[in-house]
Design an enzyme around this catalytic site. Structure first.
Site, PDB file in Angstrom:
ATOM      1  N   GLU A  29     -11.197  16.570  -0.082  1.00 28.21           N
ATOM      2  CA  GLU A  29     -10.091  17.410   0.393  1.00 28.21           C
ATOM      3  C   GLU A  29      -9.838  18.623  -0.495  1.00 28.21           C
ATOM      4  OE1 GLU A  29      -6.611  14.932   0.988  1.00 28.21           O
ATOM      5  OE2 GLU A  29      -7.570  13.814   2.620  1.00 28.21           O
TER       6      GLU A  29
ATOM      7  N   ARG B 212      -7.080  16.770  -4.087  1.00 26.99           N
ATOM      8  CA  ARG B 212      -7.111  18.081  -3.449  1.00 26.99           C
ATOM      9  C   ARG B 212      -7.416  19.237  -4.405  1.00 26.99           C
ATOM     10  NH1 ARG B 212      -3.976  14.942  -0.370  1.00 26.99           N
ATOM     11  NH2 ARG B 212      -2.130  15.287  -1.619  1.00 26.99           N
TER      12      ARG B 212
ATOM     13  N   ASN C  29       8.312  11.187   3.422  1.00 27.51           N
ATOM     14  CA  ASN C  29       9.092  10.311   4.279  1.00 27.51           C
ATOM     15  C   ASN C  29       9.974   9.358   3.478  1.00 27.51           C
ATOM     16  OD1 ASN C  29       6.160   9.243   3.852  1.00 27.51           O
ATOM     17  ND2 ASN C  29       7.435   7.427   4.014  1.00 27.51           N
TER      18      ASN C  29
ATOM     19  N   ASP D 273       8.155   8.693   9.528  1.00 21.75           N
ATOM     20  CA  ASP D 273       7.116   9.137   8.588  1.00 21.75           C
ATOM     21  C   ASP D 273       6.845  10.632   8.734  1.00 21.75           C
ATOM     22  OD1 ASP D 273       5.198   8.960   6.553  1.00 21.75           O
ATOM     23  OD2 ASP D 273       3.581   8.555   7.969  1.00 21.75           O
TER      24      ASP D 273
ATOM     25  N   TRP E 214      -1.598  17.590   5.811  1.00 24.33           N
ATOM     26  CA  TRP E 214      -1.797  18.336   4.548  1.00 24.33           C
ATOM     27  C   TRP E 214      -2.814  19.458   4.690  1.00 24.33           C
ATOM     28  CZ3 TRP E 214      -6.614  18.954   2.670  1.00 24.33           C
ATOM     29  CH2 TRP E 214      -7.597  18.089   3.186  1.00 24.33           C
TER      30      TRP E 214
ATOM     31  N   CYS F 106      -4.145  -5.446   6.940  1.00 25.60           N
ATOM     32  CA  CYS F 106      -5.485  -4.851   6.836  1.00 25.60           C
ATOM     33  C   CYS F 106      -5.671  -3.599   7.699  1.00 25.60           C
ATOM     34  CB  CYS F 106      -6.549  -5.876   7.252  1.00 25.60           C
ATOM     35  SG  CYS F 106      -6.254  -7.532   6.626  1.00 25.60           S
TER      36      CYS F 106
ATOM     37  N   CYS G  14      -6.354   0.446   6.638  1.00 25.53           N
ATOM     38  CA  CYS G  14      -7.673   0.930   6.213  1.00 25.53           C
ATOM     39  C   CYS G  14      -8.780   0.556   7.200  1.00 25.53           C
ATOM     40  CB  CYS G  14      -8.016   0.375   4.835  1.00 25.53           C
ATOM     41  SG  CYS G  14      -6.958   0.998   3.528  1.00 25.53           S
TER      42      CYS G  14
ATOM     43  N   MET H 231     -11.859  -2.102  -2.656  1.00 30.60           N
ATOM     44  CA  MET H 231     -11.235  -3.226  -1.952  1.00 30.60           C
ATOM     45  C   MET H 231     -10.595  -4.145  -2.992  1.00 30.60           C
ATOM     46  SD  MET H 231     -10.416  -5.018   0.659  1.00 30.60           S
ATOM     47  CE  MET H 231      -9.797  -6.702   0.745  1.00 30.60           C
TER      48      MET H 231
HETATM   49 CA    CA Z   1       3.968   9.414   4.585  1.00 32.86          CA
END
Ligand code: CA
Length: 732
Positions: free
Chosen positions: A104, A156, A299, A344, A432, A652, A655, A694
């Site tokens: 990013e 970023r 948020n 959110d 973003w 789970c 992701c 993980m």
């Molecule tokens: Ca958020």
């Protein structure tokens, strides 16, 4: 003394005299800038300071700060590559990052050196002309940290300041590196309380000798804040908390004392224990004249206001743009885009400063197009709203009242414990991925999305530290969505656009459809061009006036990051990182056209383009998809799939995707290799794969829980096998 010796002495004298004539030395440096950059004591970017960044337009061949300038317009004045010749743009060089997670970052370029960051907060310095690697720095972020980053293990980018490179790491460190060698100068921990969950994914910004960074974590249990550190010593200069803390104690400042009145402190779930949220994880801009630093806040935590602040309230300073006096961190003003956020709706999309003529008057404004789907133009000295209009599909509010600056809400959008479909989705009408303002066209270009979000609120929270604590019933949502899909009533899939927006008239000038929804940030240039990429890996240049595509290239890796531009030896380059991921790329459920499903690979690459560039973009070999060959299911396993469904979609899903289907960068659990099925306890409870990201979930899940989750995933794997082998009948 013979003539030769006399000549030699004279030559030495002449050299000595010339060296002591300042003007001559300056001429020599001007003729040999590379020699200056490479001299023993001067690091690249040694002269980068507030004045240099504020006057970036006098040296447009460099890109010294995240959004190029403090105004974060992401407009490069360079015009050598333009609408007439962009057809001949091609790859000058490519650098493989050997990463498979989202990329990013905006590359920065100073004194011929390019600095990029990769997943897991790694930093690379490259020769910006040739792509030769100069140094690499790996902060060795523990793999288990992956669980504490809501939206991928991304970064970023860096900040440059007086020969130093600053990077924030996923586990919350802020590190100063020597820009020439990559050696660590200092490293500090920005996390004020490790009992709560904080990350850094954003790029630091530097002004007045202070390096500023905000922290992420509002999906977990965090209280957002932004901090400024002395660039020389790493000492904390100031810290501003976005939301109030424990109401029984004095708040840190008057602004928070005032904010406390907008929260219900009598609720069963004490927001200050769960955190309250407001993480300022991305955007910043700076006005050197006003000495105001602007940043966007995230948020509420938990998302569901009914649990966070049951009697309502705006919950300042969630989902806001906040202005602070940059030298002291003192509060100047805040404008809240989503009062009492429950959806959110982070206001962390980029903040862009510009001077616009509105109603015949020159206005010094701030522009902001956050997740909630409205485009705001705000007076950046006072924080007063000038105008706001929807730039996409929005059903949570009808409009913004210009007198009060408040949204006219649709009361039905405040979900309770039954299914409510809200536009925009939690991924936002704009996330973003940065927009860009082109002063030549007067237009803002937004990487926009139209997407629906199904919500079902929880009636209570089973609060777990270091876990997602949203107050949203994802198991019930998954069940409801499954029923909608089965009855052919699934919400329309997310779609993406580039929208050209006139900030003066608050009207769309043009738009182009992007196919995928989760696409790249944007850059506009003095050559009349707009550069953007998409989830498929297609990178394009458009005519900034009308959106006509003038050039494109298939980079064979999905693109999220924005492009940037620079010059070396008078030649203009465009640089871009390709590597898909982030919130919309982890699993990317049911996006049939993702980069991954097209190429079955997500190997990160940096591309640098120039006119006449001739490098071929080679497809990288797929990493291999294991065959779907699940072990047989026992009766006991069949009996626990319902429990597994609920647990999977509670823990789970984020992701690995709805229904254990992932077409993103995180493995599709249904396609697991045979040996994985016997290692669920080792992986999920003991963290056997934590180095890859993980982490262990033994603080949340029991052995029985894991057995049930495995049974559900196994059932999904059998379904996938049956679909892939229709002639073979049901896989036993
Ligand atoms: Ca958020």
């Amino acid at each position: 003394m013979n003539a030769r010796i006399v000549g030699h002495v004279e030559a030495v004298l002449l050299i000595l005299i010339l060296l002591f004539i300042p003007g001559y030395a300056a001429i020599m440096r001007a003729q040999h800038p590379a020699a200056t950059a490479a001299s023993a004591n001067s690091a690249p970017g040694a002269n980068v300071d507030s004045a240099k960044i504020a006057n970036a337009d006098t040296d447009p061949g460099e890109w010294l700060s995240h959004g190029r300038t403090y105004s974060e317009q992401r407009f490069s004045p360079l015009d050598q590559i333009n609408t007439a010749n962009v057809k001949s743009l091609g790859v000058a060089w490519e650098y493989r990052t050997y990463s498979v997670r989202g990329l990013e970052a905006t590359p920065l370029v100073a004194d011929g050196v390019m600095y990029i960051t990769l997943a897991w907060s790694k930093v690379i310095a490259l020769d910006a002309k040739t792509g030769k690697e100069l140094w690499t720095y790996d902060p060795k972020v523990p793999g288990a940290t992956g669980r504490y980053a809501c939206c991928d293990v991304v970064n970023r980018g860096v900040a440059l300041w007086k020969g130093a490179v600053f990077v924030g790491t996923l586990d919350g460190r802020l590190i100063k590196l020597n820009a020439k060698t990559g050696d660590v100068v200092w490293s500090i921990d920005t996390v004020e309380n490790h009992m709560h969950t904080y990350t850094i994914t954003g790029a630091p910004r530097v002004m007045n000798g202070l390096v500023v960074i905000g922290n992420g974590g509002a999906e977990y249990d965090s209280r957002g804040y932004v901090s400024a550190f002395d660039t020389d010593t790493g000492k904390l200069a100031w810290r501003f908390h976005v939301v109030p803390g424990d109401p029984s104690k004095p708040q840190e400042n008057a602004a928070l004392q005032a904010a406390l009145k907008t929260w219900d402190t009598t609720g069963k779930y004490k927001f200050w224990n769960i955190g309250g949220g407001g993480a300022p994880w991305n955007s910043m801009a700076y006005d050197p004249q006003l000495d105001l630093l602007y940043f966007g806040t995230g948020n509420g935590n938990p998302w569901n206001r009914n649990l966070r602040s049951p009697k309502g309230g705006d919950n300042l300073y969630l989902s806001s743009v906040v202005a602070l006096h940059a030298r002291t961190g003192e509060f100047a003003w805040a404008y809240q885009t989503t009062p009492g956020d429950t959806w959110d709706f982070d206001s962390t999309a980029d903040v862009v400063l510009a001077d616009l003529t509105i109603d015949g008057k020159l206005r010094h404004v701030l522009m902001h197009a956050p997740k909630n789907g409205f485009f705001y133009v705000i007076d950046r000295a006072t924080g007063k709203l000038i105008s706001a209009q929807k730039f996409g599909i929005v059903n949570w509010a009808k409009s913004i009242d210009l007198k009060t600056g408040r949204p006219v809400e649709n009361p039905d959008a405040r979900y309770k414990e039954k299914l409510t479909v809200v536009y925009p989705a939690a991924t936002g009408a704009h996330n973003w991925q940065p927009m860009t303002y082109d002063p030549q066209t007067g237009l803002v270009y937004i990487p926009a999305m139209d997407a629906a979000q199904p919500f079902i609120g929880s009636s209570s929270i089973d609060y777990h530290p270091h876990a997602w604590n949203l107050g949203i019933d994802f198991a019930a949502i998954s069940d409801a969505v499954l029923k909608l899909i089965q009855s052919g009533q699934a919400p329309a899939p997310a779609v993406g656009f580039i929208k050209a927006w006139n900030p003066v008239t608050q009207k769309e000038a043009w738009q182009v459809s992007m196919g995928g929804s989760w696409n790249s940030g944007l850059m506009s240039t003095g050559g009349g061009l707009l550069f953007g990429g998409d989830a498929y890996g297609m990178f394009s240049a458009y005519d900034a006036k009308n959106g006509k595509r003038l050039w494109n290239i298939d980079l064979k890796t999905g693109i999220l990051a924005p492009a940037m531009s620079y010059t070396i030896d008078g030649e203009q380059y465009v640089a871009l990182l390709a590597g898909w991921g982030g919130a919309g790329g982890l699993s990317a459920f049911r996006d049939p056209n993702t980069a991954l499903s097209k190429y079955q690979t997500n190997q990160g690459r940096l591309f640098v383009f120039k006119l006449g560039g001739r490098q071929i973009v080679q497809p990288l070999s797929p990493e291999g998809t294991p065959p779907v060959d699940p072990p047989a299911m026992t009766a006991a396993e069949n009996a626990m799939t319902a429990k597994g469904f609920t647990l999977y979609h509670t823990t789970c899903l984020v992701c690995h995707g709805f229904f254990a289907q992932s077409e993103g960068e995180v493995p599709d659990l249904r396609l697991a290799a045979p040996e994985i099925w016997s290692q669920y306890d080792a992986i999920v409870l003991d963290g056997a794969l934590q180095d890859g990201g993980m982490a262990s979930f033994k603080d949340i899940l029991s052995k029985d829980d894991v057995t049930a989750i495995r049974a559900y995933v196994l059932q999904q794997s059998h379904l996938a096998w049956d679909q892939a082998h229709p002639a073979a009948g049901h896989k036993p």
